[in-house]
Design an enzyme around this catalytic site. Structure first.
Site, PDB file in Angstrom:
ATOM      1  CG  ASP A   7      33.479  31.636  38.167  1.00 21.26           C
ATOM      2  OD1 ASP A   7      33.907  32.409  37.538  1.00 21.26           O
ATOM      3  OD2 ASP A   7      32.338  32.002  38.643  1.00 21.26           O
ATOM      4  CB  SER A   8      35.084  35.001  40.799  1.00 22.62           C
ATOM      5  OG  SER A   8      34.188  35.189  39.856  1.00 22.62           O
ATOM      6  CB  CYS A  70      37.065  32.486  36.083  1.00 29.52           C
ATOM      7  SG  CYS A  70      36.729  34.268  36.539  1.00 29.52           S
ATOM      8  CD  GLU A 155      27.295  36.844  41.544  1.00 25.93           C
ATOM      9  OE1 GLU A 155      27.140  36.638  42.631  1.00 25.93           O
ATOM     10  OE2 GLU A 155      27.892  35.862  40.817  1.00 25.93           O
ATOM     11  CB  CYS A 189      31.563  37.214  31.231  1.00 24.34           C
ATOM     12  SG  CYS A 189      31.261  36.894  33.073  1.00 24.34           S
ATOM     13  CG  HIS A 191      28.446  35.723  36.154  1.00 27.11           C
ATOM     14  ND1 HIS A 191      29.492  35.106  36.406  1.00 27.11           N
ATOM     15  CD2 HIS A 191      27.469  35.553  37.341  1.00 27.11           C
ATOM     16  CE1 HIS A 191      29.592  35.194  37.758  1.00 27.11           C
ATOM     17  NE2 HIS A 191      28.347  35.458  38.423  1.00 27.11           N
TER      18      HIS A 191
END
Ligand code: DGL
Length: 273
Positions: A7-8, A70, A155, A189, A191
């Protein structure tokens, strides 16, 4: 050989967590490109180059199979890597994404035939969900909503605070303004599952919310059953390796909330360039 998970940054941990629940016996390497995250607002070319570097590194470290955990990388890089790079890198290895498995199940959830997709601007711009869902369910209408503020909220650990309400409400309203009969939404996504309590607060009751983790894990399980040759190459010692392109101490600390504190994480730093 390992299952590589890329993932990023941290989001793919919500997928890895489910792999460890459904398929705990395998060995995993997780790679987060934290130094260059987020990917969601970057160009096709950049996401492709970064993702290819990550895949090469995961191969080099012994991954037989790599999952792009991702959506942005799956949308912008997967097809090129599968078609152009893999045959020359190693045709015996595989790279899989998270969009196809998610698209496969969506038709089972919707009754109105109208589904919503919350995703990064990159994933929305690629129209990958629309294309994949319509290949399998031509009658299902797909409505997309880019949510550029949701990854930064997660984040920066602001996703459960009052300040997050504004942006959660805003993107839900924008999606439902496109079509009021949407009865199923997908969190496209990795996240976004962390925002689930807020999303449920603002989404009208009766609209189903789909998170990808369990879907992708079940799909990987099916894949390994259907591909015994691949399965036989994967080692089963219960090893877990965590790699980040940024600061390991930060990674270990921030990663906790993505795995509900149930996995112990001690990462090491690597470079992709
Ligand atoms: N986790 C990524 C995804 O699923 C988004 C994070 C980013 O923008 O880098 O699309």
């Amino acid at each position: 050989m390992y299952i590589g998970v890329f993932d990023s940054g941290y989001g793919g941990l919500t997928i890895l967590k489910e792999f460890l629940r459904y398929l705990p016996e395998y060995d995993y390497i997780y790679l987060g490109d934290n130094a260059r995250a987020p990917y969601g607002t970057r160009s096709f070319e950049t996401v492709y180059q970064y993702t290819l570097q990550a895949v090469k590194k995961l191969f080099e470290l012994g991954s037989q199979l790599v999952i792009l955990a991702c959506n942005t990388a799956s949308a912008k890089a997967l097809r090129t890597i599968q078609q152009k790079d893999l045959p020359r890198l190693d045709p015996q290895r595989r790279v899989l994404g998270v969009i196809r498995p998610s698209a496969e199940v969506i038709g089972r959830y919707t009754s109105t035939g109208k589904v919503g997709v919350f995703a990064t601007p990159g994933t929305v711009g690629s129209r990958s969900y629309e294309l994949e869902i319509n290949k399998l369910y031509p009658d299902v209408e797909v409505f997309q909503q880019a949510c550029p503020m949701w990854v930064p909220l997660v984040e920066n650990d602001e996703h459960l605070d009052d300040g997050a309400d504004y942006f959660v409400h805003k993107y839900i309203d924008s999606l439902l303004a496109q079509e009021e009969e949407i009865d199923t939404v997908i969190l496209a996504c990795t996240h976004y599952p962390l925002l689930l309590p807020k999303i449920k607060k603002f989404l009208p009751a009766g609209i189903k919310v789909i998170s990808q983790g369990p879907i992708v894990a079940q799909s990987l399980k099916d894949y390994l059953t259907r591909h015994p040759q691949m399965d036989s190459k994967l080692s089963r010692l219960g090893k877990r390796i965590f790699l980040t392109t940024d600061i390991p101490e930060d990674f270990d600390q921030k990663a906790k909330k993505f795995v509900d504190n149930i996995i112990e994480i001690h990462s090491q730093k690597i470079s992709l360039i």
